[in-house]
Design a protein around this motif. Structure first.
Motif, PDB file in Angstrom:
ATOM      1  N   TYR A   1      12.820 -18.470 -93.575  1.00 41.52           N
ATOM      2  CA  TYR A   1      11.970 -17.594 -92.759  1.00 41.52           C
ATOM      3  C   TYR A   1      12.591 -17.414 -91.368  1.00 41.52           C
ATOM      4  O   TYR A   1      12.774 -16.279 -90.896  1.00 41.52           O
ATOM      5  N   GLY A   2      12.939 -18.517 -90.714  1.00 46.12           N
ATOM      6  CA  GLY A   2      13.525 -18.446 -89.379  1.00 46.12           C
ATOM      7  C   GLY A   2      14.858 -17.718 -89.370  1.00 46.12           C
ATOM      8  O   GLY A   2      15.166 -16.963 -88.445  1.00 46.12           O
ATOM      9  N   ARG A   3      15.649 -17.923 -90.425  1.00 40.64           N
ATOM     10  CA  ARG A   3      16.968 -17.274 -90.508  1.00 40.64           C
ATOM     11  C   ARG A   3      16.810 -15.752 -90.595  1.00 40.64           C
ATOM     12  O   ARG A   3      17.436 -15.007 -89.833  1.00 40.64           O
ATOM     13  N   HIS A   4      15.964 -15.300 -91.515  1.00 45.03           N
ATOM     14  CA  HIS A   4      15.790 -13.850 -91.676  1.00 45.03           C
ATOM     15  C   HIS A   4      15.095 -13.226 -90.461  1.00 45.03           C
ATOM     16  O   HIS A   4      15.468 -12.130 -90.031  1.00 45.03           O
ATOM     17  N   LEU A   5      14.093 -13.918 -89.918  1.00 43.12           N
ATOM     18  CA  LEU A   5      13.413 -13.389 -88.726  1.00 43.12           C
ATOM     19  C   LEU A   5      14.402 -13.301 -87.556  1.00 43.12           C
ATOM     20  O   LEU A   5      14.430 -12.303 -86.828  1.00 43.12           O
ATOM     21  N   GLY A   6      15.211 -14.330 -87.379  1.00 39.14           N
ATOM     22  CA  GLY A   6      16.192 -14.335 -86.297  1.00 39.14           C
ATOM     23  C   GLY A   6      17.193 -13.204 -86.422  1.00 39.14           C
ATOM     24  O   GLY A   6      17.550 -12.553 -85.436  1.00 39.14           O
ATOM     25  N   LEU A   7      17.650 -12.947 -87.657  1.00 38.07           N
ATOM     26  CA  LEU A   7      18.599 -11.840 -87.866  1.00 38.07           C
ATOM     27  C   LEU A   7      17.927 -10.499 -87.578  1.00 38.07           C
ATOM     28  O   LEU A   7      18.522  -9.622 -86.938  1.00 38.07           O
ATOM     29  N   ALA A   8      16.663 -10.337 -88.017  1.00 41.90           N
ATOM     30  CA  ALA A   8      15.937  -9.094 -87.725  1.00 41.90           C
ATOM     31  C   ALA A   8      15.814  -8.892 -86.218  1.00 41.90           C
ATOM     32  O   ALA A   8      16.042  -7.786 -85.698  1.00 41.90           O
TER      33      ALA A   8
ATOM     34  N   ALA B   1      30.708 -10.396 -90.902  1.00 43.52           N
ATOM     35  CA  ALA B   1      31.128 -11.225 -89.765  1.00 43.52           C
ATOM     36  C   ALA B   1      30.143 -11.067 -88.604  1.00 43.52           C
ATOM     37  O   ALA B   1      29.829 -12.033 -87.899  1.00 43.52           O
ATOM     38  N   TYR B   2      29.636  -9.853 -88.405  1.00 39.02           N
ATOM     39  CA  TYR B   2      28.623  -9.593 -87.367  1.00 39.02           C
ATOM     40  C   TYR B   2      27.349 -10.400 -87.645  1.00 39.02           C
ATOM     41  O   TYR B   2      26.778 -11.019 -86.739  1.00 39.02           O
ATOM     42  N   LEU B   3      26.913 -10.423 -88.904  1.00 39.79           N
ATOM     43  CA  LEU B   3      25.699 -11.172 -89.261  1.00 39.79           C
ATOM     44  C   LEU B   3      25.915 -12.676 -89.113  1.00 39.79           C
ATOM     45  O   LEU B   3      25.000 -13.401 -88.707  1.00 39.79           O
ATOM     46  N   GLU B   4      27.116 -13.139 -89.434  1.00 40.17           N
ATOM     47  CA  GLU B   4      27.413 -14.562 -89.260  1.00 40.17           C
ATOM     48  C   GLU B   4      27.327 -14.948 -87.786  1.00 40.17           C
ATOM     49  O   GLU B   4      26.709 -15.953 -87.425  1.00 40.17           O
ATOM     50  N   LYS B   5      27.921 -14.136 -86.922  1.00 42.30           N
ATOM     51  CA  LYS B   5      27.854 -14.401 -85.483  1.00 42.30           C
ATOM     52  C   LYS B   5      26.402 -14.341 -84.998  1.00 42.30           C
ATOM     53  O   LYS B   5      25.973 -15.145 -84.159  1.00 42.30           O
ATOM     54  N   SER B   6      25.632 -13.378 -85.537  1.00 37.02           N
ATOM     55  CA  SER B   6      24.219 -13.240 -85.151  1.00 37.02           C
ATOM     56  C   SER B   6      23.417 -14.465 -85.589  1.00 37.02           C
ATOM     57  O   SER B   6      22.494 -14.896 -84.889  1.00 37.02           O
ATOM     58  N   TYR B   7      23.774 -15.024 -86.742  1.00 35.26           N
ATOM     59  CA  TYR B   7      23.118 -16.260 -87.180  1.00 35.26           C
ATOM     60  C   TYR B   7      23.399 -17.366 -86.156  1.00 35.26           C
ATOM     61  O   TYR B   7      22.484 -18.047 -85.695  1.00 35.26           O
ATOM     62  N   TYR B   8      24.659 -17.556 -85.816  1.00 39.19           N
ATOM     63  CA  TYR B   8      25.022 -18.635 -84.883  1.00 39.19           C
ATOM     64  C   TYR B   8      24.320 -18.468 -83.537  1.00 39.19           C
ATOM     65  O   TYR B   8      23.818 -19.431 -82.964  1.00 39.19           O
ATOM     66  N   LYS B   9      24.270 -17.229 -83.033  1.00 36.27           N
ATOM     67  CA  LYS B   9      23.788 -17.015 -81.659  1.00 36.27           C
ATOM     68  C   LYS B   9      22.266 -16.913 -81.559  1.00 36.27           C
ATOM     69  O   LYS B   9      21.709 -17.176 -80.497  1.00 36.27           O
ATOM     70  N   THR B  10      21.597 -16.509 -82.637  1.00 35.89           N
ATOM     71  CA  THR B  10      20.142 -16.260 -82.550  1.00 35.89           C
ATOM     72  C   THR B  10      19.350 -16.944 -83.652  1.00 35.89           C
ATOM     73  O   THR B  10      18.381 -17.649 -83.393  1.00 35.89           O
ATOM     74  N   ALA B  11      19.761 -16.719 -84.909  1.00 33.27           N
ATOM     75  CA  ALA B  11      18.917 -17.147 -86.026  1.00 33.27           C
ATOM     76  C   ALA B  11      18.970 -18.646 -86.283  1.00 33.27           C
ATOM     77  O   ALA B  11      18.002 -19.226 -86.784  1.00 33.27           O
ATOM     78  N   SER B  12      20.070 -19.306 -85.943  1.00 33.99           N
ATOM     79  CA  SER B  12      20.201 -20.746 -86.210  1.00 33.99           C
ATOM     80  C   SER B  12      19.068 -21.538 -85.550  1.00 33.99           C
ATOM     81  O   SER B  12      18.478 -22.422 -86.171  1.00 33.99           O
ATOM     82  N   LEU B  13      18.759 -21.218 -84.294  1.00 41.63           N
ATOM     83  CA  LEU B  13      17.708 -21.960 -83.587  1.00 41.63           C
ATOM     84  C   LEU B  13      16.350 -21.727 -84.241  1.00 41.63           C
ATOM     85  O   LEU B  13      15.577 -22.676 -84.445  1.00 41.63           O
ATOM     86  N   MET B  14      16.045 -20.478 -84.594  1.00 41.15           N
ATOM     87  CA  MET B  14      14.748 -20.192 -85.237  1.00 41.15           C
ATOM     88  C   MET B  14      14.662 -20.885 -86.598  1.00 41.15           C
ATOM     89  O   MET B  14      13.624 -21.448 -86.958  1.00 41.15           O
ATOM     90  N   ALA B  15      15.752 -20.837 -87.367  1.00 47.43           N
ATOM     91  CA  ALA B  15      15.762 -21.402 -88.716  1.00 47.43           C
ATOM     92  C   ALA B  15      15.638 -22.921 -88.686  1.00 47.43           C
ATOM     93  O   ALA B  15      14.781 -23.514 -89.357  1.00 47.43           O
ATOM     94  N   ASN B  16      16.495 -23.557 -87.905  1.00 46.72           N
ATOM     95  CA  ASN B  16      16.530 -25.025 -87.900  1.00 46.72           C
ATOM     96  C   ASN B  16      15.309 -25.638 -87.212  1.00 46.72           C
ATOM     97  O   ASN B  16      14.839 -26.698 -87.627  1.00 46.72           O
ATOM     98  N   SER B  17      14.773 -24.972 -86.186  1.00 48.11           N
ATOM     99  CA  SER B  17      13.589 -25.533 -85.522  1.00 48.11           C
ATOM    100  C   SER B  17      12.341 -25.357 -86.393  1.00 48.11           C
ATOM    101  O   SER B  17      11.457 -26.219 -86.408  1.00 48.11           O
TER     102      SER B  17
END
Length: 323
Positions: A203-210, A166-182
Motif C-alpha cells: 500500500y505504502g509503495r504504490h501510494l508513494g509512487l502515485a 529506472a525513473y520508478l526505481e528512483k521514485s521508490y528510493y526517494k519517496t515510496a520507501s519511507l511510506m512503504a516501510n513505515s
C-alpha cells in the motif's frame, strides 16, 4: 477537493501531539539546530507520513488503541522525512520550500547539512530504542534508500536514455520507501500477521509512487505560487520525470534539447512546450492512477473502520491534489 488535513481527522489529536513532541525530541542543546528544527516543523507540512503510520496503527490494533511505540515511530518517520528534505534542498540549491525560505537559504549550507545529519542521527537513536529489530531494519533501509535515490538522480542528470523503470526505481528510493516501510513497521508494532504487514508495505509503495508521479506532473502544470518553487525546476536541473520521458517518445527533438542541457536561449521554453503538446502528462496521470488503484486493493483485508476509509481516500487525494 478534500484536503489532507480533513482526511487525517481520525488521528488529528495524535498529529497535534506529534508536532509538539518533535520539537522536544530535537532537544535545545544546540540553539542553531533547534532553531532550524523548530523552523522546519513549523513550516506547515502536511504531516502525511506520520499520519499514515498513525492511521495504519489504529486500523491494525484491536480496539484502535495507539501505543507509545506507534507514536514514536510516527515521530521518527517525520524526522527522517524532514532530514531528507533539508539535504535535498542543499543538493538542489533550493531557496524555497512550501513557499518559505529553505534551511540552507536561511542558515547557510553548512548548518543545513549538519541539521539534516543531526535529524538522521536523532531518528536512528530513537529507532534503536524501540527495541524491535524488524522495525529497526525497515527504517534503516529507508535512510539507505534516500542516499541511493539521490545518487541515482545525480548520475542520471540530462540522461535522455533513462527508462520509465529506472525513473520508478528512483521514485521508490526517494519517496515510496519511507511510506512503504513505515506502514509495514506500524503493522508489525501492532502484532499484525506477516501477510497484512506485507500488504501495508505494498500500500505504502504504490501510494508513494502515485504521490511522486503527481508531484512530477505538477512541476509542469501548477503555478510557481502553488508549488512554492519555480515551475519546471526539475527539468531545468536535468531531473527527467515521467512527463518528459513519455513526451520524448513522441517528440524526438526534446531529446536533443535535453542532451545539450538547454544550453541555447529558449531551449527550456521549447522543451516545456513540447511536453505540453504531447501525451506525456496524460500518460503520467494514467500511471499515477494505476498505482493509486493498486494501493487501494492492498487494503482489502483490513477490517472496516474510519482509519481504513481514510487510507483509501488518501489514494484519491494523491491523484487530485494541486500542490
Amino acid at each position: 477537493m478534500t484536503s489532507a488535513t480533513s482526511l487525517f481527522s481520525p488521528v488529528d489529536a495524535d498529529l497535534r501531539l506529534l508536532t509538539e513532541n518533535l520539537k522536544q525530541l530535537v532537544g535545545a542543546r544546540h540553539p542553531i539546530l533547534y532553531a532550524a528544527a523548530e523552523y522546519l516543523f513549523g513550516a506547515g507540512g502536511k504531516r502525511l507520513r506520520p499520519a499514515i503510520v498513525l492511521l495504519v496503527a489504529k486500523a491494525t490494533m484491536p480496539g484502535g488503541e495507539i501505543t507509545q511505540k506507534h507514536r514514536r515511530l510516527a515521530e521518527i518517520t517525520e524526522m527522517i522525512h524532514t532530514a531528507s528534505l533539508v539535504h535535498d534542498d542543499v543538493i538542489d540549491e533550493s531557496e524555497l520550500r512550501r513557499g518559505v525560505p529553505t534551511v540552507n537559504s536561511s542558515f547557510g549550507n553548512r548548518v543545513a547539512v549538519l541539521a539534516g545529519d543531526f535529524l538522521f542521527a536523532q531518528s536512528s537513536w530513537y529507532l534503536a530504542n524501540l527495541d524491535n529489530l524488524a522495525v529497526v531494519k525497515l527504517l534503516s533501509e529507508v535512510i539507505r534508500d534516500f542516499a541511493e535515490g539521490e545518487i541515482q538522480q545525480g548520475l542520471n542528470r540530462f540522461d535522455a536514455s533513462l527508462s520509465i523503470e529506472a525513473y520508478l526505481e528512483k521514485s521508490y528510493y526517494k519517496t515510496a520507501s519511507l511510506m512503504a516501510n513505515s506502514a509495514k513497521a506500524a503493522a508489525i508494532l501492532s502484532g499484525a500477521s506477516e501477510t497484512v504487514a506485507q500488504q501495508l508495505y505494498e500500500y505504502g509503495r504504490h501510494l508513494g509512487l502515485a504521490f511522486q508521479i503527481v508531484d512530477d506532473i505538477l512541476d509542469f502544470t501548477a503555478s510557481s505560487d502553488a508549488l512554492g518553487k519555480p515551475a519546471g525546476s526539475d527539468l531545468r536541473s536535468g531531473n527527467l520525470t515521467a512527463p518528459a520521458l513519455f513526451a520524448m517518445e513522441e517528440k524526438p527533438y526534446l531529446e536533443t534539447l535535453i542532451e545539450r542541457e538547454f544550453a541555447e536561449e529558449d531551449d527550456l521554453e521549447q522543451a516545456m512546450a513540447l511536453i505540453q503538446d504531447s501525451r506525456g502528462i496524460e500518460r503520467s496521470r494514467q500511471l499515477a492512477q494505476d498505482h493509486a488503484q493498486q494501493a487501494m486493493q492492498c487494503l482489502n483485508d483490513l477490517p472496516a473502520s474510519d482509519c481504513r476509509q481514510a487510507l483509501l481516500e488518501l489514494c484519491n487525494y494523491a491523484l487530485s491534489r494541486q500542490h
